[in-house]
Scaffold this active site. Sequence first.
Site, PDB file in Angstrom:
ATOM      1  N   CYS A 115       0.862  -1.181   0.000  1.00  0.00           N
ATOM      2  CA  CYS A 115       0.000   0.000   0.000  1.00  0.00           C
ATOM      3  C   CYS A 115       0.895   1.227   0.000  1.00  0.00           C
ATOM      4  CB  CYS A 115      -0.952  -0.022   1.205  1.00  0.00           C
ATOM      5  SG  CYS A 115      -0.101  -0.006   2.780  1.00  0.00           S
ATOM      6  N   ALA A 116       0.431   2.330   0.534  1.00  0.00           N
ATOM      7  CA  ALA A 116       1.214   3.565   0.492  1.00  0.00           C
ATOM      8  C   ALA A 116       2.468   3.492   1.346  1.00  0.00           C
ATOM      9  CB  ALA A 116       0.355   4.751   0.949  1.00  0.00           C
TER      10      ALA A 116
END
Length: 680
Positions: free
Chosen positions: A31-32
């Site tokens: 993810c981020a």
Amino acid sequence: MAAQATSLKQTSEFILEKVGGAENVASLSHCATRLRFQLFDQSKADQAALDANPEVLGVVPQGTTGLQVVMGGAVANYYQELVRMPGMGEKDENSASSKKQYSGVRGKYSKVDYCFEFLSDTFRPILWALLGASLIITLLVLFDTFGLAKFPTGPEAGDQFAALPAGFQLMHAMWKSVFYFLPIMVGATAARKLGANEWVGAAIPAAFLTPDFLAIGNKGDVVQVFGASLVLNDYGGQVFPPLIAAIGLFWVEKGLKKIIPSSIQMVFVPFFSLLVMIPATAFVLGPFGIGVGNGITSLLTAVNGFSPFILAIIIPCLYPFLVPLGLHWPLNAIMIQNIAVLGYDFIQGPMGAWNFACFGVVTGVFITSLMERNTAMRQVSFGGMMAGLLGGISEPSLYGVLLRFRKSYIRLLAGCVAGGIVMGIFDVKAHAFVFTSLLTIPAMSPYYGYAIGIAVAFFTSMTLVILFDYRTKDEKAEVLAQLAAAREQEEEAKTPLVAAAATPTAETAAKENAVAVAEETVKTALQPGAVSFVSAPLDGEIVPLSEVPDPIFATAKLGKGVAIKPTGTQVVAPAAGTVIAVQKSGHAVGLRLDNGIELLVHVGIDTVQLGGEGFEVHVARKQRVEAGDVLITFEPKFIESKGYNLITPVLVTNTTKFAEVEGVAEGVATTSTEVIKTTA
């Protein structure tokens, strides 16, 4: 750049080793800020070793098979490096050839864990598009604030949009594309997570966004479709209908695969899937999904209607406990639902209080670490602070600081409550989905109330950390002791080392004189352009460092050099110098040679586990040695009988001070053979 690439590769190799190797990885995504591993056996992961690595911000187990390794904003670089490693390419969840396609839901997850993982992994791939769109919205809101162009809102939005110059209309199309076609993205990622075909998952909600479907009628109209009544809905920006449709698609595909021969599944499984799922979504699943979203929105709206003030305090106090578990995604979906249905959202504003309280804690840690000269925490906190203030990403702060020092939560919650109170007073709302950072303040209304609220949250938590610290007394004392010890070692390294003095005899005086001469000697190996050689510290066969069965040595993480398979029984000093480290277990010794080269000789792999058996140490730390002095003797047969590999890395630990360090010998070497060449 080359050094950064090397560090990236070494850290990625370290992570892969500590999660149990490629053979223990079922799938990998990111993810981020987090690498998301699904492991066949979670117990094989060395979570303590991962957490101790300075490049890793935190480690979070997820369910019984998941492991999140938090890397911060550079996570994509680590991910790309990992999927290029042997045995890892097929573990990429984003790969078109991923084994997850048509594989179905794996039974190894608990049902509750999988539900939240499903939501998280559905929205995670869309995060980049949402971040980009949120900043475009912020730009347009700023243009509206400064009177450059109106930001269309309310019942007159259509007329306001038509009056905009073409350039601004194009900018609105940039962000509206993400939210209007969000159902297609959600359909694709949800289907892929479940194991259904992602493109069929995207095609189902796409059908309801085509001009042909929109031409059937307006929202709320009832039309006859082959004799059945169909209530038309607006699916632009919806998230629950495509989620539910993806679940339906999974079961339809699973059933079709049982009755359609595998040789023709590629044609007829998607054909019948679309034929079944688009009408089913139009008549049943779509309206049900809209009803679910509207129901949750109505509930929160009712609470907000009863008391926006109470809701504004509840929301920021919930997030610190939801985000670590990945349970915040349903609320994020409701934010998007609110904007689609109500035209505004009442969650994002109060949520900003949690984010900025979090960033306030990590900023306080940064200031504290500067005062303590704590380099490790300064780096971690600075990264979290910048990712938060400029990007609205809280995970680096959460996993780098908050979850490691639980007392920090007290400072965090105080900021959440204080900021939430201000948000409630001003009844802050958002008219577009944005990530709460300094750059997106203008997207909130009233923006000045929001700015005051996040400032109160930020400075409350930051001040509490600076005044009362973020650690317990024992944690702080331990850290300060470690820092003091590290500084003491640094000072000792800079201070000339003198052999232990005995009684003032002629022999002692001679030794002291020799030490004094050595201290005055110029470190020739460190002079610009100087070329120096290091002789083998033990007899044996020279092999490349890459053949050492330990990735830390093999990847030269501790320094470049060579490895030696011993044929003798002793380690000697290759040149005059000083012992700077020697293990009581006798398996390793560190030297600082008079010419400036710092050398580590590590006899065997994992031989520290022997606790000194099979080794005898002949020197002490700070002791002066000459070329040929015996440092360690060992018993090869005994050590190998215990199952340990005797291959011995010989490393230049201050490699970074040289332009080049390379092995220069092959075959069998003796202690007179030059094996390493350094170029300053």
